[in-house]
Design a protein around this motif. Sequence first.
Motif, PDB file in Angstrom:
ATOM      1  N   LYS A 155       0.790  -1.042  -0.174  1.00 45.59           N
ATOM      2  CA  LYS A 155      -0.049  -0.009  -0.078  1.00 45.59           C
ATOM      3  C   LYS A 155       0.835   1.259  -0.011  1.00 45.59           C
ATOM      4  N   THR A 162      -1.017  -5.742   1.511  1.00 49.35           N
ATOM      5  CA  THR A 162      -2.497  -5.318   1.741  1.00 49.35           C
ATOM      6  C   THR A 162      -3.179  -6.855   2.082  1.00 49.35           C
ATOM      7  N   HIS A 184      -5.110  -5.978  -5.911  1.00 46.10           N
ATOM      8  CA  HIS A 184      -3.792  -5.859  -5.460  1.00 46.10           C
ATOM      9  C   HIS A 184      -2.766  -7.024  -5.714  1.00 46.10           C
TER      10      HIS A 184
END
Length: 571
Positions: A155, A162, A184
């Motif tokens: 992040k 994440t 992600h």
Amino acid sequence: MHKIITTLGLLVAVPSLTVAHEGHSHAPSAQTEQKIIRLNTERPKHHLVVFQNATEPKTPDLAKLFEPFNKTVNVRFDQNFLYIESTGMPDHPMMTGITAWQQQVPLPQSYTGNNAWRIPLHPVPAKNPMSTKEHFFRGAIALAVNGVPIFNPIKNDGKTDTLLAGELDQWGGHCGRADDYHYHIAPVHLEKIVGAGNPIAVALDGYPIYGYNDPNGKPPTNLDWLNGHNGPNGEYHYHATKTFPYLNGGFYGEVVERDGQVDPQPRAQGVRPSLPGLKGAKIVGFERPKPGSFIVRYEVFGDPRSVEYTVATNGSATFNFVSTQGTKTENYTPRQGRGGDGRRNAQRPESQRPTGNEPQGNQGPGEGGGRPDGGRTGGDPIVAALDVNGDGKIDKAELREAAAALRKLDTNKDSQITADELRGPGGQRRGGEGGGPRGETPPGQAGGPKGPQPGDGPRQPWILVHADEIDIDKNKIISRDEIVGEATNAFAGYDANNDDKLSAAELSGRGGSRSAMGGFLKGHSKEIDRDGDGILTRAEAIGNAERMFAKMDIDGDGKITSEEIEASRRK
């Protein structure tokens, strides 16, 4: 389209006799003979033009990767780039399984036109490839074939994974501060649609990303530090892995890094502010009751709650926050100008909207700017500057000198008039009383126990004065989350009954918040109370913090650097 031109000649036979009609014949006249000879010997005046369609440009192989999702993803291309348009909303459910939630929910984005994704059709290997461990903590690094962007697994704090932090749903995604859904990690689940052995995403440098196996069905054994290799066909591509970096660990190809992200790339458009994490929350369900309507179901320490919201075709959104204590409604309209998230377009519920009969005060930004006392004309600093003779009217002569009068308010000569300049020396509002009751000096203003004293110099922006306190992680950068978090925590310190509203009694009572932001909310509550109903709401407090932040975030990158802080200093 090609044009082929051929000559059409006119050939005429000349018989000795031409039949005129039955019974007898005539020889051609001399004039007719000359005409016939001329038609057979001069250059043709007519051309036969044949049009032939040119060969249609070949669809790039990269564009074909998005074909399984052609109902929701559009592609176009030129000689150098592939452009992908989408809403960023996948067909699968979202958010379920998240245990570290920032209270954002998925909203359709306008990744179209000039805001479409752009990927090079002819990627060029970089001389010095860059790693996602040290770069690109903001924005996307790849695009899934269903049109959903993929961000760095780390992040934007540069250290948090994440996935391991519990911030991702069961599909590897969550929402950003603009309520923009993105992954992600590599969306390997898309192989069920595109087929095993086919790319599931494309990195923004133009190289495809495959699942756990090569196109031949075998797992790769020679991945480099970027999580890629030359496949069986000799062409470079990346792979998904079950451990970090999960997808491309950087860029094998050339990209441009600007402000911590690949440039250019689309900007998400938020309609409401970013929010802090909600302790004890777990998202347990996601529903689409009908087109444009969504429900995110969650629990807070086991207490069931939900966010039920609808999005209109013009981008406006209505949110219903449902809990055992009741339902709260918030309405928002799309922001104009640059994207990002902000509260400036928040619309109050119908029952709370002004009727038009209320006294009208200054509805300007919460940072600075008091409210004219009782709505009297004499309390307006601009009117006071224009009304030179003080008779309560602005006559023709005063109007002719309006520009010169307003320039006098620009004390630092920077060609703009700020809220602090409208206040005048010592923070007292020009042309009338200050923001507090008559005879009282608002806390924090000149003459107050903790406020600046005469001779202290220009009043400085609040963020500049309190930068060290706001900078929670002490990295010399103030993020939007940090200042919104400060406002949220300060508000909660006063909100004794947890109803997201602060009455005058709560603000003046014992206890409360002892932070600088808490003092700011208390001292400037009348200015921050934008609808003038005497109640300071959580939305108003957070919206004020957002506006303060946006004013100093010169380049709009979501962070205030030490250089931007210093640039705000008033001389």
